[in-house]
Design an enzyme around this catalytic site. Structure first.
Site: not given
Ligand SMILES: Cc1cc2nc3c(=O)[nH]c(=O)nc-3n(C[C@H](O)[C@H](O)[C@H](O)COP(=O)(O)OP(=O)(O)OC[C@H]3O[C@@H](n4cnc5c(N)ncnc54)[C@H](O)[C@@H]3O)c2cc1C
Length: 381
Positions: A171, A175, A247, A277, A298, A346, A348
């Protein structure tokens, strides 16, 4: 039931908690030496600063149930994200707002004047923008596009913005007022003691056992009635269809005495600056006082087999490969793929928690009704 959860991020923690509260036994295996996945925070022993180890995380949502859910496990401090950008030797306010426009063009426009001014800059001959570049030019015109989108996006995605779909810039990213709060959501904040303490609270239930430094192995599944897998979807199938593109990020850590940059996030829009950043972590906890400071520079690059996958690329080739993995997953019984890696999207944190609550409830309903549990409660495609 005995349920195995792979990964100890928000996805597994929330599903595990719901199932444990429903009386089931939950075992979580996590390959890392800590819980909370990519949201992990830890205090730097030298400065005392709470560091967002895998990059900055700000909690923001419009989902009242999710907001109330996280507050059960942690107090939240008010926090609004205000991002700055250094471009062409000046510092500007993001997202592009009236202050940015007036400063960038050396003007004193009021909202309606600024709207007309930007419309006059916009590339209105582009009727139906197909690429990120066309979308940016259509929205804000060449000068703002070049300064704030072109270089940053090229660095973040490692390709020319004409190779990226228009949908990335959904979008109008401008602002016409002085609101510089990065997010629009009603509820925003930061867990007072960090995200790892928050996830620890979610996992603190007698029905949940967590095994750290324990990578998932297929043989483990035999001892359980069902598996929730929040690891990489392609990894579950031993990358048989190839590797889904991501990435990754490199964080160059440095410390500073005092205040390094005066804000939490400073973007660098110029393509000539190799990083995207710099984040200064103590500013994510503005209620704390620290003399020292911890900063991350980063860098973004293509993710190799040994790197941490951060942002799914999801272009045409990846989606074709993803479709093949989805087909495989749907013909595999006893496993549900969840979370950002399990569904190659992706997400949040608030969306992750919403989907986890829905998956847990969906699972309990399917079992109650004697129906097979689906591979996905949220389709990856
Ligand atoms: C740089 C960055 C900035 C972000 N900033 C924000 C933000 O400001 N606000 C926001 O709301 N969200 C943000 N996010 C998104 C947020 O990180 C995700 O919403 C969240 O991590 C998702 O949780 P998850 O449990 O699905 O995955 P993950 O947090 O990735 O957890 C998955 C886990 O599984 C484990 N795992 C993987 N494979 C295996 C295996 N074979 N055996 C055992 N363990 C395993 C990994 O080690 C990991 O700990 C950001 C993401 C990134 C990349």
């Amino acid at each position: 039931m005995n349920v195995l959860m792979v990964g100890a991020g928000f996805s597994s923690a929330v599903i595990g908690r719901e199932l444990a509260e429903a009386g089931h036994a939950v075992t979580i295996v996590e390959q890392r030496d800590h819980i909370a996945g990519n949201c992990h925070t830890e205090r730097d022993p030298d400065t005392g600063v709470m560091v967002h180890v895998y990059g900055p995380h700000i909690f923001h949502t419009d989902d009242r149930e999710v907001w109330e859910y996280v507050q059960r496990f942690s107090t939240f401090k008010p926090y609004e994200n205000r991002v700055k950008s250094t471009v062409g030797g000046s510092v500007y306010s993001l997202p592009i707002n009236l202050h940015t426009i007036n400063q960038f063009f050396g003007k004193t426009l009021r909202p309606e004047e600024a709207r007309a001014f930007i419309e006059a800059q916009a590339a209105t001959h582009i009727d139906d923008p197909q690429t990120f570049e066309e979308q940016g030019l259509r929205f804000v015109g060449p000068e703002l596009y070049q300064a704030f989108f072109h270089g940053y996006t090229t660095k973040q995605w490692g390709c020319h913005p004409s190779a990226l779909p228009a949908s990335i810039l959904k979008r109008l990213p401008v602002r016409f007022n002085y609101n510089d709060n990065y997010f629009f959501h009603r509820f925003q904040g930061m867990p007072e003691h960090g995200y790892t303490a928050l996830v620890e609270g979610i996992l603190d239930h007698p029905g949940i056992r967590v095994h750290l430094e324990t990578p998932f192995e297929a043989a483990m599944a035999r001892d359980y009635d069902h598996v929730f897998y929040s690891g990489p979807l392609d990894g579950y199938f031993d990358y048989s269809e190839g590797r889904l593109g991501y990435r990754t990020l490199d964080f160059e850590r440095f410390t500073h005495h005092g205040d390094y940059q005066g804000c939490a996030v400073m973007n660098y829009g110029d393509e000539s600056v190799p990083y995207t950043r710099i984040t200064e972590h103590k500013h994510f906890s503005p209620w704390e006082q620290h003399d020292g400071s911890v900063c991350y520079k980063e860098y973004s690059r293509a993710c190799g087999p040994d790197d941490i996958p951060y942002y799914p690329i999801r272009l045409v080739d990846e989606k074709a490969m993803l479709a093949r993995y989805v087909e495989k997953a749907e013909s595999t019984a006893g496993v549900t793929f969840v979370g950002r890696l399990g569904t190659y999207r992706y997400l949040d944190m608030d969306v992750t928690i919403r989907e986890a609550l829905d998956a847990a409830r969906g699972f309990l309903e399917h079992r109650r009704d004697g129906e097979p549990v689906p591979a996905f409660f949220k389709a990856p495609l």
